[in-house]
Design a protein around this motif. Structure first.
Motif, PDB file in Angstrom:
ATOM      1  N   LYS A  89       0.949  -0.986   0.034  1.00  0.00           N
ATOM      2  CA  LYS A  89      -0.064  -0.104  -0.089  1.00  0.00           C
ATOM      3  C   LYS A  89       0.938   1.150  -0.215  1.00  0.00           C
ATOM      4  CE  LYS A  89      -3.891  -1.900   2.291  1.00  0.00           C
ATOM      5  NZ  LYS A  89      -4.698  -1.938   3.550  1.00  0.00           N
ATOM      6  N   ARG A  99      -7.051   6.173  -7.018  1.00  0.00           N
ATOM      7  CA  ARG A  99      -7.659   4.769  -7.412  1.00  0.00           C
ATOM      8  C   ARG A  99      -7.598   4.429  -8.848  1.00  0.00           C
ATOM      9  NH1 ARG A  99      -6.393   2.528  -2.766  1.00  0.00           N
ATOM     10  NH2 ARG A  99      -8.005   3.262  -1.026  1.00  0.00           N
ATOM     11  N   GLN A 102      -4.296   3.856  -9.901  1.00  0.00           N
ATOM     12  CA  GLN A 102      -3.732   2.449  -9.266  1.00  0.00           C
ATOM     13  C   GLN A 102      -4.211   1.342  -9.740  1.00  0.00           C
ATOM     14  OE1 GLN A 102      -5.062   2.522  -5.177  1.00  0.00           O
ATOM     15  NE2 GLN A 102      -3.585   3.956  -4.559  1.00  0.00           N
ATOM     16  N   LEU A 131      -5.701  -5.412  -5.838  1.00  0.00           N
ATOM     17  CA  LEU A 131      -6.431  -4.318  -5.708  1.00  0.00           C
ATOM     18  C   LEU A 131      -7.693  -4.439  -4.474  1.00  0.00           C
ATOM     19  CD1 LEU A 131      -7.604  -3.968  -9.632  1.00  0.00           C
ATOM     20  CD2 LEU A 131      -5.994  -2.437  -8.129  1.00  0.00           C
ATOM     21  N   PHE A 136     -10.387  -1.897  -3.186  1.00  0.00           N
ATOM     22  CA  PHE A 136     -11.294  -2.098  -4.188  1.00  0.00           C
ATOM     23  C   PHE A 136     -12.053  -3.285  -3.584  1.00  0.00           C
ATOM     24  CE2 PHE A 136      -7.923   0.056  -6.209  1.00  0.00           C
ATOM     25  CZ  PHE A 136      -8.745   0.680  -7.536  1.00  0.00           C
ATOM     26  N   LYS A 262     -11.159   8.872  -4.793  1.00  0.00           N
ATOM     27  CA  LYS A 262     -11.288   7.899  -3.996  1.00  0.00           C
ATOM     28  C   LYS A 262     -12.896   7.339  -4.294  1.00  0.00           C
ATOM     29  CE  LYS A 262      -7.451   8.668  -1.905  1.00  0.00           C
ATOM     30  NZ  LYS A 262      -6.251   7.531  -1.854  1.00  0.00           N
ATOM     31  N   GLU A 266     -14.698   5.531   1.038  1.00  0.00           N
ATOM     32  CA  GLU A 266     -13.454   6.173   1.659  1.00  0.00           C
ATOM     33  C   GLU A 266     -13.644   7.820   1.863  1.00  0.00           C
ATOM     34  OE1 GLU A 266      -9.847   3.855  -0.326  1.00  0.00           O
ATOM     35  OE2 GLU A 266     -10.981   4.826  -1.988  1.00  0.00           O
TER      36      GLU A 266
END
Length: 278
Positions: A89, A99, A102, A131, A136, A262, A266
């Motif tokens: 992370k 996100r 990512q 993920l 996720f 996000k 979140e």
């Protein structure tokens, strides 16, 4: 009827799993029965041969595919237990806290690399587990990784499907590789865009990362083109995925989004935490 028969088991799985919400083991057993009945009654397949094909398919599903999924989640649980997931992370956060970026890095870049070097479901199972570890939802992680896998899978593991095709057809391998690259070109641009839209559930989700998303897809396609033209089918997906990963990182560093995107939950959690602190 013969022309439609190969489609029926697949159509059944799509309907039973996607619309009827039937448990997977029931849907697959019924699909197997449909395939067996068609093979024996329509295609006059021998009973013993049909049984052997069933056993071979079952073993193939259990060993390479199911084993990969089990190993991926075993690795995920070990990472949680040892605390290694915290380092993952932190590493991903150091690259980008967004996100969308990512997902491009893990599903598109890293997932494509796994498909090209390992195959057998690793390109979905392993990136999806990563993920999930990053926050996720499991279903969303799986969907995103499946989308991302559509481009790299064409060349398969180190170009084995393309080499096999060239040997069977006795066609020159470089023109075949180039034909595949040209067919993949639109998907190289479309799939990263689709990944971002799927995550954000809106075209507005591209705001702030549309350039990085395009760079991620175009770098994949250009690298594939050069390698397929001058080297062959063994490395296009590998080199393309590496270039896509590096290009995405570089673009995210040079031109990061003004605000990291996000998930709504979140943002709500962060807002609640801020109220408590206040």
């Amino acid at each position: 009827m013969l022309e439609l028969s190969p489609i029926l088991p697949i159509a059944w799985l799509l309907v039973s799993l996607g619309f009827l919400k039937m448990p997977a083991y029931k849907a697959c057993l019924i699909g197997l029965a449909i395939s067996g009945i068609e093979a024996i009654s329509l295609w006059q397949m021998d009973y013993v041969l049909a049984l052997k094909a069933t056993l071979e398919g079952s073993v193939f599903a259990l060993l390479p595919i199911i084993w990969v999924i089990v190993a991926a989640f075993f690795t995920y649980n070990i990472s949680l237990h040892t605390g290694a997931i915290t380092h993952i992370k932190q590493f991903m956060s150091s690259l980008s806290g967004d996100r969308r970026i990512q997902a491009l890095l893990i599903a598109w870049g890293f997932g494509g690399f796994l498909e090209a070097v390992a195959g057998f479901g690793t390109a979905v199972a392993v990136p999806a587990a990563l993920l999930i570890a990053l926050g996720f939802e499991p279903f969303l992680a799986a969907v995103v990784c499946i989308f991302a896998n559509t481009a790299a899978v064409a060349f398969g593991v180190v170009g084995i499907p393309v080499n096999t095709l060239a040997q069977i057809t006795e066609l020159p391998i470089l023109p075949i590789s180039m034909a595949i690259v040209w067919q993949l070109a639109p998907f190289g641009v479309l799939v990263p865009l689709l990944i971002v839209v799927t995550i954000t559930k809106s075209l507005k989700g591209l705001q702030g990362v549309w350039l990085t998303t395009l760079i991620s897809g175009i770098s994949f396609g250009l690298a594939q083109f050069v390698v397929a033209k001058y080297v062959g089918p063994e490395l296009p997906a590998i080199i393309g995925s590496i270039f896509a990963f590096l290009a995405t990182v570089l673009s995210a560093k040079v031109s990061p989004p003004l605000r990291d995107w996000k998930f709504p939950r979140e943002r709500e959690a962060a807002a609640s935490f801020a109220k408590v602190q206040a």
